[in-house]
Design a protein around this motif. Sequence first.
Motif, PDB file in Angstrom:
ATOM      1  N   LEU A 127     -11.021  39.548 -12.887  1.00  0.00           N
ATOM      2  CA  LEU A 127     -11.143  39.339 -11.447  1.00  0.00           C
ATOM      3  C   LEU A 127      -9.965  39.955 -10.710  1.00  0.00           C
ATOM      4  N   PHE A 128      -8.745  39.729 -11.210  1.00  0.00           N
ATOM      5  CA  PHE A 128      -7.562  40.300 -10.569  1.00  0.00           C
ATOM      6  C   PHE A 128      -7.601  41.832 -10.624  1.00  0.00           C
ATOM      7  N   PHE A 129      -8.073  42.367 -11.759  1.00  0.00           N
ATOM      8  CA  PHE A 129      -8.191  43.818 -11.889  1.00  0.00           C
ATOM      9  C   PHE A 129      -9.153  44.384 -10.842  1.00  0.00           C
ATOM     10  N   VAL A 130     -10.301  43.733 -10.664  1.00  0.00           N
ATOM     11  CA  VAL A 130     -11.289  44.193  -9.690  1.00  0.00           C
ATOM     12  C   VAL A 130     -10.732  44.108  -8.277  1.00  0.00           C
ATOM     13  N   LEU A 131      -9.974  43.058  -7.976  1.00  0.00           N
ATOM     14  CA  LEU A 131      -9.374  42.908  -6.649  1.00  0.00           C
ATOM     15  C   LEU A 131      -8.419  44.068  -6.353  1.00  0.00           C
ATOM     16  N   VAL A 132      -7.546  44.358  -7.311  1.00  0.00           N
ATOM     17  CA  VAL A 132      -6.592  45.456  -7.116  1.00  0.00           C
ATOM     18  C   VAL A 132      -7.331  46.792  -7.002  1.00  0.00           C
ATOM     19  N   TYR A 133      -8.321  46.983  -7.851  1.00  0.00           N
ATOM     20  CA  TYR A 133      -9.072  48.231  -7.835  1.00  0.00           C
ATOM     21  C   TYR A 133      -9.840  48.388  -6.515  1.00  0.00           C
ATOM     22  N   ALA A 134     -10.409  47.280  -6.007  1.00  0.00           N
ATOM     23  CA  ALA A 134     -11.133  47.334  -4.733  1.00  0.00           C
ATOM     24  C   ALA A 134     -10.203  47.760  -3.604  1.00  0.00           C
ATOM     25  N   TYR A 135      -8.959  47.288  -3.646  1.00  0.00           N
ATOM     26  CA  TYR A 135      -8.007  47.698  -2.618  1.00  0.00           C
ATOM     27  C   TYR A 135      -7.738  49.200  -2.699  1.00  0.00           C
ATOM     28  N   LEU A 136      -7.608  49.716  -3.915  1.00  0.00           N
ATOM     29  CA  LEU A 136      -7.380  51.148  -4.087  1.00  0.00           C
ATOM     30  C   LEU A 136      -8.555  51.963  -3.557  1.00  0.00           C
ATOM     31  N   VAL A 137      -9.772  51.450  -3.755  1.00  0.00           N
ATOM     32  CA  VAL A 137     -10.951  52.141  -3.232  1.00  0.00           C
ATOM     33  C   VAL A 137     -10.932  52.127  -1.703  1.00  0.00           C
ATOM     34  N   ILE A 138     -10.543  50.999  -1.125  1.00  0.00           N
ATOM     35  CA  ILE A 138     -10.405  50.922   0.340  1.00  0.00           C
ATOM     36  C   ILE A 138      -9.407  51.972   0.819  1.00  0.00           C
TER      37      ILE A 138
END
Length: 270
Positions: free
Chosen positions: A161-172
């Motif tokens: 979950l934390f990985f997806v959160l960080v990755y989602a920010y990078l995509v943003i």
Amino acid sequence: MNRGLKFFGVLTSLGMILVLLQGAIVTKTDSGDGCGDTWPLCFGEVIPSSTALATLIEYSHRLVSGFVGLLVIILAIWSWKKLSHVKETNFWALMAVLFIIFQGMMGAAAVVFGHSNIVLALHFGISAISLATVVILTILAFEDGHNPPAPRVRKGFRNYLFFVLVYAYLVIYTGAYVKHTGSTYACTSFPFCDPVASSMTLQTIVQIVHRSAAILLVVLLIILAIKAIRYYRESKALTVCAWISVALIFIQATAGVLIVMLPQYYMATL
């Protein structure tokens, strides 16, 4: 309980959304220089004498951002006082204050030191995090007094979950970088890229990187939703939020595809 805090949290959340929309308008209309290179004054004036549209757009964005920033700080202090018994409150109240200050500093840096694409994209990313902190404080206010116990999740699920959160920010961030580098229409097709130029340019590369990252994010969120439903279906909060995240990413992806394809379709029908 905490009716006033709930209302204030919703109001502040809407204010943050308005700030994000205004920021997008500033970018879309190229109004970033509407107040020159002075901050917080506009052309060295408290109230600008210029009536140029770019000045009005940039100045109104600064006014609203400053006012909403004050609301965020008040919300953080109010939450800290009223919800101190909720262990998450102190952390998110601190984050709300830090990120709203950082957001303002990034905006000021973009004005004073020039409109670097990297700085502008980071400014948008920080704004998104700032909005998230405000929304979380608002949710804590609504949950106070009748919130269910937090679900016990496996370490692997939590790390994912934390990985997806960080990755989602990078995509943003990559999406914001696409906008600020003028790479929106570097590719004229989807999902594969048909470059506008005969050779690969920086704009084409930026667009391809963002597309690839966004597609992977869709996959990661679907996996997250499946994991939440499979292992933690007894937690309504987890399962509902998982599916909401999937629905939102599909809406976001659809909007991105339409932004690229609709102008091409319009031109083809002329």
